[in-house]
Each structure stands twice: as C-alpha cells, then as structure tokens.
Design a protein around this motif. Sequence first.
Motif, PDB file in Angstrom:
ATOM      1  N   HIS A   1      21.822  68.448  41.952  1.00 49.01           N
ATOM      2  CA  HIS A   1      22.445  68.821  40.683  1.00 49.01           C
ATOM      3  C   HIS A   1      23.221  70.131  40.893  1.00 49.01           C
ATOM      4  CE1 HIS A   1      22.903  70.172  36.552  1.00 49.01           C
ATOM      5  NE2 HIS A   1      22.498  68.967  36.128  1.00 49.01           N
ATOM      6  N   PRO A   2      24.478  70.207  40.483  1.00 49.24           N
ATOM      7  CA  PRO A   2      25.287  71.407  40.748  1.00 49.24           C
ATOM      8  C   PRO A   2      24.656  72.704  40.252  1.00 49.24           C
ATOM      9  CG  PRO A   2      26.680  69.618  39.962  1.00 49.24           C
ATOM     10  CD  PRO A   2      25.262  69.142  39.824  1.00 49.24           C
ATOM     11  N   PHE A   3      24.043  72.670  39.091  1.00 48.90           N
ATOM     12  CA  PHE A   3      23.411  73.876  38.548  1.00 48.90           C
ATOM     13  C   PHE A   3      22.235  74.316  39.418  1.00 48.90           C
ATOM     14  CE2 PHE A   3      20.274  75.794  35.549  1.00 48.90           C
ATOM     15  CZ  PHE A   3      20.994  76.938  35.234  1.00 48.90           C
ATOM     16  N   VAL A   4      21.388  73.372  39.787  1.00 46.78           N
ATOM     17  CA  VAL A   4      20.237  73.682  40.637  1.00 46.78           C
ATOM     18  C   VAL A   4      20.703  74.121  42.019  1.00 46.78           C
ATOM     19  CG1 VAL A   4      18.139  72.752  41.701  1.00 46.78           C
ATOM     20  CG2 VAL A   4      18.753  72.087  39.370  1.00 46.78           C
ATOM     21  N   HIS A   5      21.722  73.441  42.540  1.00 50.50           N
ATOM     22  CA  HIS A   5      22.259  73.800  43.862  1.00 50.50           C
ATOM     23  C   HIS A   5      22.740  75.255  43.882  1.00 50.50           C
ATOM     24  CE1 HIS A   5      24.187  73.236  47.754  1.00 50.50           C
ATOM     25  NE2 HIS A   5      25.268  73.794  47.255  1.00 50.50           N
ATOM     26  N   ALA A   6      23.360  75.698  42.789  1.00 51.33           N
ATOM     27  CA  ALA A   6      23.846  77.072  42.722  1.00 51.33           C
ATOM     28  C   ALA A   6      22.698  78.072  42.708  1.00 51.33           C
ATOM     29  CB  ALA A   6      24.722  77.251  41.480  1.00 51.33           C
ATOM     30  N   ILE A   7      21.622  77.749  42.001  1.00 55.29           N
ATOM     31  CA  ILE A   7      20.441  78.625  41.990  1.00 55.29           C
ATOM     32  C   ILE A   7      19.806  78.661  43.377  1.00 55.29           C
ATOM     33  CG2 ILE A   7      18.156  79.018  41.001  1.00 55.29           C
ATOM     34  CD1 ILE A   7      20.392  79.466  38.985  1.00 55.29           C
ATOM     35  N   ASP A   8      19.678  77.493  43.994  1.00 55.47           N
ATOM     36  CA  ASP A   8      19.143  77.414  45.360  1.00 55.47           C
ATOM     37  C   ASP A   8      19.937  78.318  46.297  1.00 55.47           C
ATOM     38  OD1 ASP A   8      16.899  75.800  45.430  1.00 55.47           O
ATOM     39  OD2 ASP A   8      18.007  73.942  45.713  1.00 55.47           O
ATOM     40  N   ALA A   9      21.257  78.202  46.236  1.00 51.19           N
ATOM     41  CA  ALA A   9      22.124  78.975  47.131  1.00 51.19           C
ATOM     42  C   ALA A   9      21.958  80.476  46.903  1.00 51.19           C
ATOM     43  CB  ALA A   9      23.575  78.560  46.924  1.00 51.19           C
ATOM     44  N   LYS A  10      21.750  80.854  45.660  1.00 50.98           N
ATOM     45  CA  LYS A  10      21.567  82.267  45.319  1.00 50.98           C
ATOM     46  C   LYS A  10      20.285  82.813  45.940  1.00 50.98           C
ATOM     47  CE  LYS A  10      22.055  85.149  41.168  1.00 50.98           C
ATOM     48  NZ  LYS A  10      22.275  85.117  39.696  1.00 50.98           N
ATOM     49  N   ILE A  11      19.212  82.016  45.897  1.00 51.86           N
ATOM     50  CA  ILE A  11      17.945  82.438  46.504  1.00 51.86           C
ATOM     51  C   ILE A  11      18.068  82.442  48.028  1.00 51.86           C
ATOM     52  CG2 ILE A  11      15.461  81.995  46.654  1.00 51.86           C
ATOM     53  CD1 ILE A  11      15.713  80.440  43.999  1.00 51.86           C
ATOM     54  N   ASP A  12      18.691  81.402  48.581  1.00 47.83           N
ATOM     55  CA  ASP A  12      18.902  81.333  50.034  1.00 47.83           C
ATOM     56  C   ASP A  12      19.610  82.590  50.533  1.00 47.83           C
ATOM     57  OD1 ASP A  12      17.841  78.746  49.987  1.00 47.83           O
ATOM     58  OD2 ASP A  12      19.814  77.772  50.061  1.00 47.83           O
ATOM     59  N   HIS A  13      20.665  82.971  49.818  1.00 50.44           N
ATOM     60  CA  HIS A  13      21.468  84.123  50.233  1.00 50.44           C
ATOM     61  C   HIS A  13      20.654  85.411  50.160  1.00 50.44           C
ATOM     62  CE1 HIS A  13      24.996  86.627  50.861  1.00 50.44           C
ATOM     63  NE2 HIS A  13      24.650  87.338  49.794  1.00 50.44           N
ATOM     64  N   LEU A  14      19.866  85.563  49.108  1.00 44.39           N
ATOM     65  CA  LEU A  14      19.058  86.777  48.971  1.00 44.39           C
ATOM     66  C   LEU A  14      18.134  86.949  50.164  1.00 44.39           C
ATOM     67  CD1 LEU A  14      18.026  89.175  47.214  1.00 44.39           C
ATOM     68  CD2 LEU A  14      16.313  87.583  46.313  1.00 44.39           C
TER      69      LEU A  14
END
Length: 215
Positions: free
Chosen positions: A82-95
């Motif tokens: 899901h695009p919304f979930v994917h964006a949250i995932d990416a934000k945590i990955d990056h952190l």
Amino acid sequence: MPADKLIELGKTVSRRLRANPQVQVVEGAGTELFCFQNFLDPLECGGLVAMIDADRVPSTVYATNDDKHFRTSESCNLARTHPFVHAIDAKIDHLLGMKNRQGESLQGQRYAIGQEFKAHHDWFHVEQPYWQDERKRGGQRCWTAMIYLDQPESGGETSFPAAGLMVTPRAGMLLAWNNASPEGKLNSATLHASLPVTSGIKNIVTKWYRERFWC
C-alpha cells in the motif's frame, strides 16, 4: 547464531541514530534505547489508526502460553505494498539505515481499556520450536522500532523493568532499541511490557528488523 552480524548491525544503526540531532538517547541499564519525538505527524498517525481499526483481530504470540491474558490487544499486519504504508516503512528504514527487505511487515496494535501485553522479548527464543522456521525467514530480530499513534488518557505505558525505564505514550513518538548486546548476544535487559490502558485507547505500530532479508 552469527554474533558478528548482530554486532555489526548494532554498531551501524546505533552510530546512525546517535548522529541524528532529532534522536535522544534514553538512559537505561544494559540497553541501547532511542527516542524520536514527533517522528510521524498527525495525518500519518491518523491514517495508520484508521487502517488498524479496519483490520484488527485478536493478537497472537509465537510461543505456546497458557496465560490467556498474556497478550490481550488486537493487531493486524499492514500491507507493505500500500503506498501509504510503503512511505511509512521507507521513513523508518531511512532513520535506522536498514534495508527494506530486512524489515517485517509493519504491525498495527490497538489497546482498549484493560488490554495489555505482559513482559516479553522481541527477539526469538532459540529453544522454542518456532525458531527452526524463523531462522530460515531472516533469522534473529536485531532492532525494534515502535511508534505511538495516539495517547490514552491514562495507562498504556511501555515498561522496561530490567532497564528501570517507564515510557509514557506520546502521539507520533518513535522508540527504537537494539535487541542484542554490544557483544552480539540476545539482550535480556530489553524485556518490556505494554501496561494496561486504564482510560482511552492506545494505537501503535511496530516494525521488527531481521539480521538477514525477511521472507
């Protein structure tokens, strides 16, 4: 178990978090615990709460447990495509500086009044039967990232009894901790519990990272 991999991931993620001026080091006995206030904004929190509310079912645990009240929350795995979930995932990955494929699906959890998750570790107990499957699915959980999406009126704190810490939920706040010690051993001091909510509702999302790619 390859302790050198847990040592490497512990060092690299810890170094990255410590270098981030928005991240606070939480002092606790024998743990590496970090806090990022307002990691998610109100719209992100609200969107995740709505997804949890739509799909939540009674939570489960890996190990066989005769205590029916050990984990009484409701939870669901959020669709990582899901695009919304994917964006949250990416934000945590990056952190954390972790690869997306090392992360399990983002899990949403809802705690109503009286619901709790008693003291447990996020890392896998290798003497349990489930470990033979999990070791093939990416191995040990090395890091945990947990985000509070709202704040109950009372209760719902996250207790780390061995570390002597008690964390009060704040909407948008992320906690991250290393499940291993600096020597690459599974860290018993990361024992934690979600204390019962006494007024209101608590929603969180949790992302667990493995030492290898999760599948």
